[in-house]
Design a protein around this motif. Sequence first.
Motif, PDB file in Angstrom:
ATOM      1  N   UNK A  49       0.822  -1.220   0.000  1.00  0.00           N
ATOM      2  CA  UNK A  49       0.000   0.000   0.000  1.00  0.00           C
ATOM      3  C   UNK A  49       0.851   1.262   0.000  1.00  0.00           C
ATOM      4  N   UNK A  50       1.958   1.226  -0.730  1.00  0.00           N
ATOM      5  CA  UNK A  50       2.821   2.390  -0.862  1.00  0.00           C
ATOM      6  C   UNK A  50       3.823   2.582   0.267  1.00  0.00           C
ATOM      7  N   UNK A  51       3.832   1.687   1.253  1.00  0.00           N
ATOM      8  CA  UNK A  51       4.773   1.807   2.375  1.00  0.00           C
ATOM      9  C   UNK A  51       5.939   0.842   2.187  1.00  0.00           C
ATOM     10  N   UNK A  52       7.164   1.270   2.546  1.00  0.00           N
ATOM     11  CA  UNK A  52       8.326   0.382   2.407  1.00  0.00           C
ATOM     12  C   UNK A  52       8.357  -0.666   3.509  1.00  0.00           C
ATOM     13  N   UNK A  53       8.916  -1.817   3.184  1.00  0.00           N
ATOM     14  CA  UNK A  53       9.010  -2.857   4.190  1.00  0.00           C
ATOM     15  C   UNK A  53       9.814  -4.042   3.708  1.00  0.00           C
ATOM     16  N   UNK A  54       9.709  -5.122   4.459  1.00  0.00           N
ATOM     17  CA  UNK A  54      10.405  -6.370   4.155  1.00  0.00           C
ATOM     18  C   UNK A  54       9.443  -7.532   4.384  1.00  0.00           C
ATOM     19  N   UNK A  55       9.753  -8.677   3.766  1.00  0.00           N
ATOM     20  CA  UNK A  55       9.035  -9.913   4.059  1.00  0.00           C
ATOM     21  C   UNK A  55       9.920 -10.771   4.949  1.00  0.00           C
ATOM     22  N   UNK A  56       9.315 -11.438   5.901  1.00  0.00           N
ATOM     23  CA  UNK A  56      10.048 -12.330   6.806  1.00  0.00           C
ATOM     24  C   UNK A  56       9.927 -13.758   6.281  1.00  0.00           C
ATOM     25  N   UNK A  57      11.069 -14.374   6.012  1.00  0.00           N
ATOM     26  CA  UNK A  57      11.120 -15.749   5.500  1.00  0.00           C
ATOM     27  C   UNK A  57      11.717 -16.619   6.600  1.00  0.00           C
ATOM     28  N   UNK A  58      10.925 -17.584   7.074  1.00  0.00           N
ATOM     29  CA  UNK A  58      11.346 -18.419   8.191  1.00  0.00           C
ATOM     30  C   UNK A  58      11.393 -19.884   7.763  1.00  0.00           C
ATOM     31  N   UNK A  59      12.496 -20.593   8.028  1.00  0.00           N
ATOM     32  CA  UNK A  59      12.539 -22.024   7.714  1.00  0.00           C
ATOM     33  C   UNK A  59      11.565 -22.810   8.596  1.00  0.00           C
ATOM     34  N   UNK A  72       7.174 -17.764   3.819  1.00  0.00           N
ATOM     35  CA  UNK A  72       7.032 -16.311   3.817  1.00  0.00           C
ATOM     36  C   UNK A  72       5.904 -16.003   4.798  1.00  0.00           C
ATOM     37  N   UNK A  73       6.289 -15.530   5.995  1.00  0.00           N
ATOM     38  CA  UNK A  73       5.305 -15.284   7.052  1.00  0.00           C
ATOM     39  C   UNK A  73       4.576 -13.962   6.882  1.00  0.00           C
ATOM     40  N   UNK A  74       5.131 -13.038   6.096  1.00  0.00           N
ATOM     41  CA  UNK A  74       4.413 -11.792   5.881  1.00  0.00           C
ATOM     42  C   UNK A  74       5.322 -10.590   5.786  1.00  0.00           C
ATOM     43  N   UNK A  75       4.678  -9.443   5.678  1.00  0.00           N
ATOM     44  CA  UNK A  75       5.321  -8.154   5.441  1.00  0.00           C
ATOM     45  C   UNK A  75       5.330  -7.331   6.723  1.00  0.00           C
ATOM     46  N   UNK A  76       6.434  -6.636   6.973  1.00  0.00           N
ATOM     47  CA  UNK A  76       6.489  -5.687   8.089  1.00  0.00           C
ATOM     48  C   UNK A  76       7.114  -4.386   7.609  1.00  0.00           C
ATOM     49  N   UNK A  77       6.689  -3.308   8.216  1.00  0.00           N
ATOM     50  CA  UNK A  77       7.164  -1.980   7.842  1.00  0.00           C
ATOM     51  C   UNK A  77       8.638  -1.819   8.182  1.00  0.00           C
ATOM     52  N   UNK A  78       9.371  -1.187   7.271  1.00  0.00           N
ATOM     53  CA  UNK A  78      10.779  -0.849   7.465  1.00  0.00           C
ATOM     54  C   UNK A  78      11.027   0.454   6.725  1.00  0.00           C
ATOM     55  N   UNK A  79      11.424   1.531   7.420  1.00  0.00           N
ATOM     56  CA  UNK A  79      11.594   2.820   6.753  1.00  0.00           C
ATOM     57  C   UNK A  79      12.547   2.795   5.562  1.00  0.00           C
ATOM     58  N   UNK A  80      13.614   1.970   5.655  1.00  0.00           N
ATOM     59  CA  UNK A  80      14.559   1.896   4.540  1.00  0.00           C
ATOM     60  C   UNK A  80      14.319   0.663   3.660  1.00  0.00           C
ATOM     61  N   UNK A  81      13.293  -0.116   3.981  1.00  0.00           N
ATOM     62  CA  UNK A  81      12.929  -1.333   3.240  1.00  0.00           C
ATOM     63  C   UNK A  81      14.046  -2.377   3.244  1.00  0.00           C
ATOM     64  N   UNK A  82      14.926  -2.298   4.239  1.00  0.00           N
ATOM     65  CA  UNK A  82      16.036  -3.248   4.330  1.00  0.00           C
ATOM     66  C   UNK A  82      16.179  -3.795   5.751  1.00  0.00           C
ATOM     67  N   UNK A  83      16.241  -2.914   6.736  1.00  0.00           N
ATOM     68  CA  UNK A  83      16.504  -3.356   8.105  1.00  0.00           C
ATOM     69  C   UNK A  83      15.215  -3.412   8.917  1.00  0.00           C
TER      70      UNK A  83
END
Length: 192
Positions: A49-59, A72-83
Motif C-alpha cells: 500500500x505504498x509503504x516500504x518494508x520487508x518480508x520475513x522468510x522463516x525455515x 514467507x510469514x508476511x510483510x512488516x514496515x521498514x523505513x529503509x525497506x532493508x533493516x
Amino acid sequence: MLLAARRFAPEVELDGVPADTGAAHFRRVHIKGSYDHANEIVLTLRERNGSPGVNIITPLLRNGKDTAVLVNRGWVYSPDAVTVDLNPWREADVVDGHGFVETFPTKGSFPAPNPSRPREFRRLDRARLQKVLPYPIANYYVVLTDSSASASTPPRVEPLPLDEGPHRMYAIQWFSFAAISIIGLVIFLRRT
C-alpha cells in the motif's frame, strides 16, 4: 486458467505437493512443523500500500524430514525497506497453518547480499540461500495466508489477483491511439 484451478483446488498436505515445481506452483497447502527463528531471512525492498518494508522468510522444520521448507510469514514496515527488528514479529515456534506454494525465481539478476548482512536478500536465490542455511531446503517455498490473532503476526502477503490487471485497459488505450492516428492521417491526406 491453470493457475486459477490450482489456487481454488482443494488444499493438500505439504508432502502431497508434486515434486515438479511447475506443477506445484500456486497449490494451496496445509503446513505443520516448527519454525527455526534463528535462521530467518529478510526479503528486502517490499512494499505494501505504498509503504516500504520487508518480508520475513522463516525455515519450517518438519518431523522426519531433513529438508526445510521456507515460509514467507508476511510483510512488516521498514523505513529503509532493508533493516527490521525481527524480535517483535516472532510467532509461536510450532505452526499449523495454510498457504500456497511459490517457486524460486530462476531468471533475472540476483544481487549478492551485503556481506555485513548475509541474511538480507533482494530476491530469493535458492543457491545462495542453500549456502546460508545449515540444512537443505525444498525446491519451493510457501506463502502463509492464514493469520492468528497474535500481535506478533505480521500482515500476510496476499496472493495476486487472477484477473487481467491493467493489460486490457492498456490494449484499449493503444488501439485507440492507433485508430486516432489512422483517422487523423486519412483526414490530413484528404485536405492536402
